[in-house]
Design an enzyme around this catalytic site. Structure first.
Site, PDB file in Angstrom:
ATOM      1  N   TYR A  56       0.845  -1.194   0.000  1.00  0.00           N
ATOM      2  CA  TYR A  56       0.000   0.000   0.000  1.00  0.00           C
ATOM      3  C   TYR A  56       0.884   1.248   0.000  1.00  0.00           C
ATOM      4  O   TYR A  56       1.546   1.553   0.970  1.00  0.00           O
ATOM      5  CB  TYR A  56      -0.936   0.023   1.206  1.00  0.00           C
ATOM      6  N   HIS A 127      -0.024 -11.881   1.316  1.00  0.00           N
ATOM      7  CA  HIS A 127      -1.014 -11.076   0.587  1.00  0.00           C
ATOM      8  C   HIS A 127      -1.528 -11.805  -0.652  1.00  0.00           C
ATOM      9  O   HIS A 127      -2.727 -11.846  -0.903  1.00  0.00           O
ATOM     10  CB  HIS A 127      -0.363  -9.755   0.192  1.00  0.00           C
TER      11      HIS A 127
END
Length: 190
Positions: A56, A127
């Site tokens: 992110y 992830h």
């Protein structure tokens, strides 16, 4: 705030968590002061579960969460993820590479510690799973991070039931994260 125990792990989190991704990336202009105020207000009302990832904003979201939790770390359960490396100019554009290799798991964990300003990550997720690395190898490396005291609990994101079973045979998996909302009705599972 109601609390939940994740799996059989004993890890207690607030029933409502705060995903921090949009505070640094993907949804328009970011406002750091407002984001930090939001995280601190969430703590004030009993939210204890905060989610971020190294992907992110190329780590800037972890840095933001670390700044917001400074002085209040003991009130929070920090979850972060690895496995998506941003590529391109500045590491933010041009796409992403899925990397679930044991080497990247170790490097990413150390980098997340530095950005978050923590000695131990409460919940460390893969992830995305890379097709070239068997899940057993990735989770084996993640389990080494638990043994080293760098991570408390392990999670997986976007995997199918078979992958989850194989991973859990290597080390207990505390949480499974899958995107499912009013806007996203298809479960992606690798």
């Amino acid at each position: 705030m109601y609390q939940r125990t994740l799996g059989a792990s004993g890890l207690q989190v607030s029933a409502i968590g705060l995903g921090c991704m949009g505070m640094s990336a993907f949804y328009g202009t970011s406002d750091e002061a407002a984001s930090i105020a939001t995280i601190r207000r969430a703590l004030d009302i009993g939210v204890t579960f905060f989610d971020t990832a190294d992907a992110y904003a190329n780590g800037r979201n972890e840095e933001l969460l670390g700044r917001a939790l400074r002085g209040r770390r003991d009130e929070a359960v920090v979850a972060t993820k690895f496995g998506i490396r941003r590529v391109g100019p500045g590491g933010t554009s041009g796409g992403a590479v899925i990397d679930s290799s044991p080497e990247y798991a170790r490097r990413a964990c150390d980098a997340s510690h530095a950005r978050l300003g923590v000695d131990c990550i409460d919940l460390y997720y893969l992830h995305r799973r890379g097709g070239d690395t068997p899940i057993e190898e990735t989770v084996g490396a993640m389990a080494e991070l638990v043994e080293a005291g760098k991570v408390r609990h392990l999670g997986l994101s976007e995997v199918n039931a078979d992958t989850l079973r194989r991973a859990h045979a290597v080390h207990p998996i505390t949480a499974l994260q899958s995107e499912y909302s009013l806007w996203e009705r298809d479960l992606v599972a690798l």
